[in-house]
Design a protein around this motif. Structure first.
Motif, PDB file in Angstrom:
ATOM      1  N   PRO A 144       0.820  -1.219   0.000  1.00  0.00           N
ATOM      2  CA  PRO A 144       0.000   0.000   0.000  1.00  0.00           C
ATOM      3  C   PRO A 144       0.851   1.266   0.000  1.00  0.00           C
ATOM      4  CG  PRO A 144      -0.906  -1.610   1.527  1.00  0.00           C
ATOM      5  CD  PRO A 144       0.412  -2.168   1.052  1.00  0.00           C
ATOM      6  N   GLY A 145       0.455   2.199  -0.851  1.00  0.00           N
ATOM      7  CA  GLY A 145       1.160   3.474  -0.934  1.00  0.00           C
ATOM      8  C   GLY A 145       2.238   3.547  -1.985  1.00  0.00           C
ATOM      9  N   VAL A 146       2.640   2.391  -2.532  1.00  0.00           N
ATOM     10  CA  VAL A 146       3.672   2.379  -3.579  1.00  0.00           C
ATOM     11  C   VAL A 146       3.020   2.663  -4.928  1.00  0.00           C
ATOM     12  CG1 VAL A 146       5.330   0.925  -4.813  1.00  0.00           C
ATOM     13  CG2 VAL A 146       5.204   0.856  -2.318  1.00  0.00           C
ATOM     14  N   GLY A 147       3.630   3.557  -5.692  1.00  0.00           N
ATOM     15  CA  GLY A 147       3.030   4.011  -6.938  1.00  0.00           C
ATOM     16  C   GLY A 147       3.324   3.118  -8.136  1.00  0.00           C
ATOM     17  N   ASP A 149       4.692   3.919 -10.947  1.00  0.00           N
ATOM     18  CA  ASP A 149       6.017   4.116 -11.545  1.00  0.00           C
ATOM     19  C   ASP A 149       7.010   3.093 -11.010  1.00  0.00           C
ATOM     20  OD1 ASP A 149       5.216   6.194 -13.121  1.00  0.00           O
ATOM     21  OD2 ASP A 149       5.990   7.776 -11.831  1.00  0.00           O
ATOM     22  N   ASP A 150       6.945   2.800  -9.711  1.00  0.00           N
ATOM     23  CA  ASP A 150       7.863   1.821  -9.127  1.00  0.00           C
ATOM     24  C   ASP A 150       7.575   0.415  -9.647  1.00  0.00           C
ATOM     25  OD1 ASP A 150       9.115   3.794  -7.734  1.00  0.00           O
ATOM     26  OD2 ASP A 150       8.302   3.269  -5.763  1.00  0.00           O
ATOM     27  N   VAL A 151       6.313   0.113  -9.862  1.00  0.00           N
ATOM     28  CA  VAL A 151       5.956  -1.196 -10.431  1.00  0.00           C
ATOM     29  C   VAL A 151       6.593  -1.349 -11.806  1.00  0.00           C
ATOM     30  CG1 VAL A 151       4.060  -2.675 -11.212  1.00  0.00           C
ATOM     31  CG2 VAL A 151       3.789  -1.307  -9.152  1.00  0.00           C
ATOM     32  N   ARG A 152       6.494  -0.316 -12.622  1.00  0.00           N
ATOM     33  CA  ARG A 152       7.072  -0.380 -13.977  1.00  0.00           C
ATOM     34  C   ARG A 152       8.595  -0.505 -13.913  1.00  0.00           C
ATOM     35  NH1 ARG A 152       3.853   4.501 -16.954  1.00  0.00           N
ATOM     36  NH2 ARG A 152       4.688   5.607 -15.154  1.00  0.00           N
ATOM     37  N   ARG A 153       9.219   0.207 -12.984  1.00  0.00           N
ATOM     38  CA  ARG A 153      10.683   0.122 -12.872  1.00  0.00           C
ATOM     39  C   ARG A 153      11.114  -1.302 -12.495  1.00  0.00           C
ATOM     40  NH1 ARG A 153       9.917   5.180  -9.980  1.00  0.00           N
ATOM     41  NH2 ARG A 153      10.514   6.948 -11.298  1.00  0.00           N
ATOM     42  N   VAL A 154      10.403  -1.905 -11.559  1.00  0.00           N
ATOM     43  CA  VAL A 154      10.745  -3.270 -11.163  1.00  0.00           C
ATOM     44  C   VAL A 154      10.486  -4.237 -12.318  1.00  0.00           C
ATOM     45  CG1 VAL A 154      10.211  -5.158  -9.579  1.00  0.00           C
ATOM     46  CG2 VAL A 154      10.363  -2.814  -8.717  1.00  0.00           C
ATOM     47  N   GLU A 220       5.372  -7.545   7.161  1.00  0.00           N
ATOM     48  CA  GLU A 220       6.024  -6.577   8.032  1.00  0.00           C
ATOM     49  C   GLU A 220       7.481  -6.327   7.632  1.00  0.00           C
ATOM     50  OE1 GLU A 220       7.084  -9.230  11.877  1.00  0.00           O
ATOM     51  OE2 GLU A 220       4.995  -9.244  11.228  1.00  0.00           O
ATOM     52  N   GLU A 221       8.045  -7.182   6.776  1.00  0.00           N
ATOM     53  CA  GLU A 221       9.432  -7.006   6.332  1.00  0.00           C
ATOM     54  C   GLU A 221       9.524  -6.428   4.922  1.00  0.00           C
ATOM     55  OE1 GLU A 221      12.257 -10.198   8.467  1.00  0.00           O
ATOM     56  OE2 GLU A 221      11.048 -11.064   6.862  1.00  0.00           O
ATOM     57  N   ARG A 222       8.400  -6.310   4.245  1.00  0.00           N
ATOM     58  CA  ARG A 222       8.434  -5.875   2.844  1.00  0.00           C
ATOM     59  C   ARG A 222       8.568  -4.364   2.716  1.00  0.00           C
ATOM     60  NH1 ARG A 222       3.156  -9.060   0.508  1.00  0.00           N
ATOM     61  NH2 ARG A 222       3.728 -11.155   1.198  1.00  0.00           N
ATOM     62  N   HIS A 223       8.984  -3.977   1.524  1.00  0.00           N
ATOM     63  CA  HIS A 223       8.959  -2.577   1.126  1.00  0.00           C
ATOM     64  C   HIS A 223       8.785  -2.562  -0.386  1.00  0.00           C
ATOM     65  CE1 HIS A 223      13.158  -3.774   0.369  1.00  0.00           C
ATOM     66  NE2 HIS A 223      13.092  -2.904  -0.626  1.00  0.00           N
ATOM     67  N   ILE A 373      -1.219   9.342  16.389  1.00  0.00           N
ATOM     68  CA  ILE A 373      -0.426   8.150  16.091  1.00  0.00           C
ATOM     69  C   ILE A 373      -0.371   7.922  14.583  1.00  0.00           C
ATOM     70  CG2 ILE A 373      -0.252   5.665  16.462  1.00  0.00           C
ATOM     71  CD1 ILE A 373       0.194   7.411  18.965  1.00  0.00           C
ATOM     72  N   ALA A 374      -1.506   8.077  13.914  1.00  0.00           N
ATOM     73  CA  ALA A 374      -1.578   7.849  12.470  1.00  0.00           C
ATOM     74  C   ALA A 374      -0.645   8.773  11.704  1.00  0.00           C
ATOM     75  CB  ALA A 374      -3.015   8.022  11.985  1.00  0.00           C
ATOM     76  N   SER A 375      -0.437   9.982  12.231  1.00  0.00           N
ATOM     77  CA  SER A 375       0.436  10.943  11.547  1.00  0.00           C
ATOM     78  C   SER A 375       1.898  10.513  11.574  1.00  0.00           C
ATOM     79  CB  SER A 375       0.286  12.325  12.184  1.00  0.00           C
ATOM     80  OG  SER A 375       0.813  12.324  13.510  1.00  0.00           O
ATOM     81  N   LEU A 376       2.242   9.577  12.465  1.00  0.00           N
ATOM     82  CA  LEU A 376       3.626   9.117  12.583  1.00  0.00           C
ATOM     83  C   LEU A 376       3.931   7.897  11.719  1.00  0.00           C
ATOM     84  CD1 LEU A 376       3.982   9.360  16.477  1.00  0.00           C
ATOM     85  CD2 LEU A 376       4.734  11.041  14.775  1.00  0.00           C
ATOM     86  N   LEU A 377       2.890   7.305  11.126  1.00  0.00           N
ATOM     87  CA  LEU A 377       3.072   6.071  10.369  1.00  0.00           C
ATOM     88  C   LEU A 377       3.695   6.326   9.007  1.00  0.00           C
ATOM     89  CD1 LEU A 377      -0.362   4.320  11.087  1.00  0.00           C
ATOM     90  CD2 LEU A 377       1.803   4.029  12.317  1.00  0.00           C
ATOM     91  N   ALA A 378       4.563   5.421   8.577  1.00  0.00           N
ATOM     92  CA  ALA A 378       5.084   5.438   7.211  1.00  0.00           C
ATOM     93  C   ALA A 378       4.116   4.703   6.297  1.00  0.00           C
ATOM     94  CB  ALA A 378       6.465   4.770   7.168  1.00  0.00           C
ATOM     95  N   VAL A 379       4.309   4.872   4.986  1.00  0.00           N
ATOM     96  CA  VAL A 379       3.414   4.251   4.009  1.00  0.00           C
ATOM     97  C   VAL A 379       3.325   2.754   4.213  1.00  0.00           C
ATOM     98  CG1 VAL A 379       3.167   3.706   1.562  1.00  0.00           C
ATOM     99  CG2 VAL A 379       3.664   6.038   2.255  1.00  0.00           C
ATOM    100  N   ASP A 380       4.473   2.106   4.468  1.00  0.00           N
ATOM    101  CA  ASP A 380       4.486   0.647   4.577  1.00  0.00           C
ATOM    102  C   ASP A 380       4.222   0.142   5.996  1.00  0.00           C
ATOM    103  OD1 ASP A 380       6.857   1.624   5.505  1.00  0.00           O
ATOM    104  OD2 ASP A 380       8.144   0.216   4.447  1.00  0.00           O
ATOM    105  N   ASP A 381       3.730   1.016   6.884  1.00  0.00           N
ATOM    106  CA  ASP A 381       3.362   0.579   8.225  1.00  0.00           C
ATOM    107  C   ASP A 381       1.941   0.025   8.287  1.00  0.00           C
ATOM    108  OD1 ASP A 381       5.802   1.153   9.338  1.00  0.00           O
ATOM    109  OD2 ASP A 381       5.230   3.132  10.086  1.00  0.00           O
ATOM    110  N   VAL A 382       1.160   0.244   7.236  1.00  0.00           N
ATOM    111  CA  VAL A 382      -0.194  -0.307   7.170  1.00  0.00           C
ATOM    112  C   VAL A 382      -0.155  -1.561   6.303  1.00  0.00           C
ATOM    113  CG1 VAL A 382      -2.576   0.080   6.450  1.00  0.00           C
ATOM    114  CG2 VAL A 382      -1.268   1.944   7.491  1.00  0.00           C
ATOM    115  N   LEU A 383      -0.486  -2.692   6.897  1.00  0.00           N
ATOM    116  CA  LEU A 383      -0.408  -3.985   6.221  1.00  0.00           C
ATOM    117  C   LEU A 383      -1.815  -4.488   5.934  1.00  0.00           C
ATOM    118  CD1 LEU A 383       2.285  -5.594   8.562  1.00  0.00           C
ATOM    119  CD2 LEU A 383       2.647  -4.155   6.543  1.00  0.00           C
ATOM    120  N   VAL A 384      -2.170  -4.515   4.653  1.00  0.00           N
ATOM    121  CA  VAL A 384      -3.486  -5.004   4.233  1.00  0.00           C
ATOM    122  C   VAL A 384      -3.302  -6.421   3.717  1.00  0.00           C
ATOM    123  CG1 VAL A 384      -5.485  -4.618   2.752  1.00  0.00           C
ATOM    124  CG2 VAL A 384      -4.207  -2.660   3.661  1.00  0.00           C
ATOM    125  N   ASP A 385      -3.732  -7.397   4.498  1.00  0.00           N
ATOM    126  CA  ASP A 385      -3.501  -8.807   4.190  1.00  0.00           C
ATOM    127  C   ASP A 385      -4.747  -9.427   3.567  1.00  0.00           C
ATOM    128  OD1 ASP A 385      -1.055  -8.528   5.582  1.00  0.00           O
ATOM    129  OD2 ASP A 385      -2.075  -8.937   7.479  1.00  0.00           O
TER     130      ASP A 385
END
Length: 435
Positions: A144-147, A149-154, A220-223, A373-385
């Protein structure tokens, strides 16, 4: 009581297919698509859609209440089916077997769509050899949160690596947020060997693009963009070429040529735009079967990884424990035997639901309740499983509090909503294990 519309009979290459309740809306929000519209879409791109499923056993993912309703997986072929529809018997890691549908022509395609199969989910094997895949599947799944453009680069990193290994990748949009790259291979390796090759490829891409790509199984280990190597495990399927996805705009998983990848936008490919494009340009993957490749170089790479201390990567949870596999436990719950223990991630569950939209709404309520608390979270801190149940999927949402000072971290509360469809089954299993 609502009276259903009379069925419509299609004559396809000498075979009759009854489309029941053809005016039933399968997409009713942004796109307005009936069941008959969906059938006609698949018939308009039949040469391309059939190329992805022909002569392959198919898992029926049925949306009997339309794209907005809950889907369920049906492995076994329905008892009531046309005499001309083939089936094959597959065995699964659980030890069970199932007779699954094999689609050979447009009539079979229309028949399974009539069952509510918005997406097409074939296995990576042909009916004549169910133990040796002829396709390596590379699933690029952004967290979540990754755009885009990054998908195309990978994806382009995947292409470069495949070319170095003497393999050809065939890219397509996933129809959602990611991309698939399929590789036609010689059918002489087992599922275990193909998955081993996929693990090696995922790790190699991560080394080439460490800030963009991840081969880590635990969320929890992904980015960045996760390369889901476990899509190559036996019994796993992904949506095939020209599959419609259950999104509001009726988006399509669309095959591309590599020169289209840098500038493509997945939102451009829908049930409305793909048929005219297909009629004009044809299928860019039409030559996919002409030159199957070898996995030998990837398997050599896997041996080098193993010699360097990289063992097998985690398998899906319903598979038996494999030889050489590390402990199958989330790092945040792991009990390490080494002197320097692994850092356990401070994870809390905020929502469980068979309805993804309801789970995401619960996440927003949690964020509103814990705004600071939510304002302190990074994009990859929310894990949608996306969790697999016995016959359907459900959504679990967790929050990683690693960026929140320990004194400010909220305690685990009752998730909202808290509808885990596997809880009752797991509790029964635990009681039985104690007896």
């Amino acid at each position: 009581m609502v009276k259903e519309t009379a069925s419509k009979v299609l004559s396809l290459e000498g075979r009759e297919v009854h489309i029941t309740n053809p005016d039933k809306l399968y997409f009713s929000s942004q796109a307005r698509v009936t069941k008959l519209d969906l059938v006609n879409y698949y018939l308009s791109v039949a040469p391309g859609a059939l190329a992805g499923i022909q002569d392959r056993p198919i898992v029926l993912k049925r949306f009997v209440n339309g794209a907005e309703g809950e889907a369920f997986y049906q492995k076994r072929a329905p008892d009531k089916r046309p005499p001309w529809l083939r089936t094959v018997t597959l065995s699964f890691p659980s030890g069970r077997i199932a007779e699954e549908v094999v689609v050979d022509d447009a009539a079979g395609l229309a028949w399974i769509v009539n069952l509510g199969c918005i997406e097409l989910h074939p296995h990576p094997v042909r009916s004549g050899d169910l133990d040796h895949p002829d396709e390596l599947r590379i699933d690029l799944d952004p967290i979540p949160g990754v755009g885009w453009d990054d998908v195309r680069r990978v994806a382009l990193e995947v292409q470069a690596l495949l070319e170095e290994l003497g393999l050809r990748g065939w890219p397509k949009t996933s129809g959602s947020r990611g991309m698939h790259v399929n590789v036609r291979i010689e059918p002489r390796w087992t599922f275990t060997e193909v998955r081993r090759a996929a693990v090696a490829l995922s790790r190699a891409v991560e080394r080439r693009a460490p800030t963009l790509a991840s081969s880590k199984w635990w969320k929890e280990e992904r980015h960045g963009v996760f390369l889901d190597y476990n899509q190559n495990a036996k019994d796993r399927t992904t949506c095939s070429a020209y599959s419609v996805r259950p999104l509001p705009d009726a988006r399509v998983s669309t095959p591309l040529s590599w020169n289209e990848v840098p500038d493509c936008d997945p939102a451009d490919f829908t049930i409305f735009t793909v048929p005219p494009h297909f009629a004009k340009m044809g299928d860019p993957h039409s030559n996919m079967n002409e030159a199957p490749g070898s996995l030998e170089k990837l398997l050599d790479l896997a041996e080098k990884d193993e010699a360097a201390g990289l063992g097998d990567a985690p398998w899906p949870p319903h598979f038996r424990k494999m030889e050489g596999e590390a402990p199958r436990v989330m790092p945040s719950r792991a009990k390490s035997a080494i002197k320097k223990p692994r850092i356990k991630m401070p994870l809390i569950v905020v929502a469980n639901s068979p309805d993804k939209a309801a789970a995401l709404a619960g996440l927003e309520r949690w964020k509103k309740k814990h705004a600071q608390i939510a304002s302190l979270l990074a994009v990859d801190d929310v894990l949608v499983d996306s969790m697999r149940g016995r016959s359907s999927t459900w959504t679990r949402i967790r929050v990683n509090l690693r960026h929140v000072p320990e004194a400010q971290r909220p305690q685990q509360e009752t998730p909202d909503p808290d509808d885990d469809p596997t809880r009752e089954w797991r509790e029964r299993w635990k009681k039985k294990a104690k007896q």
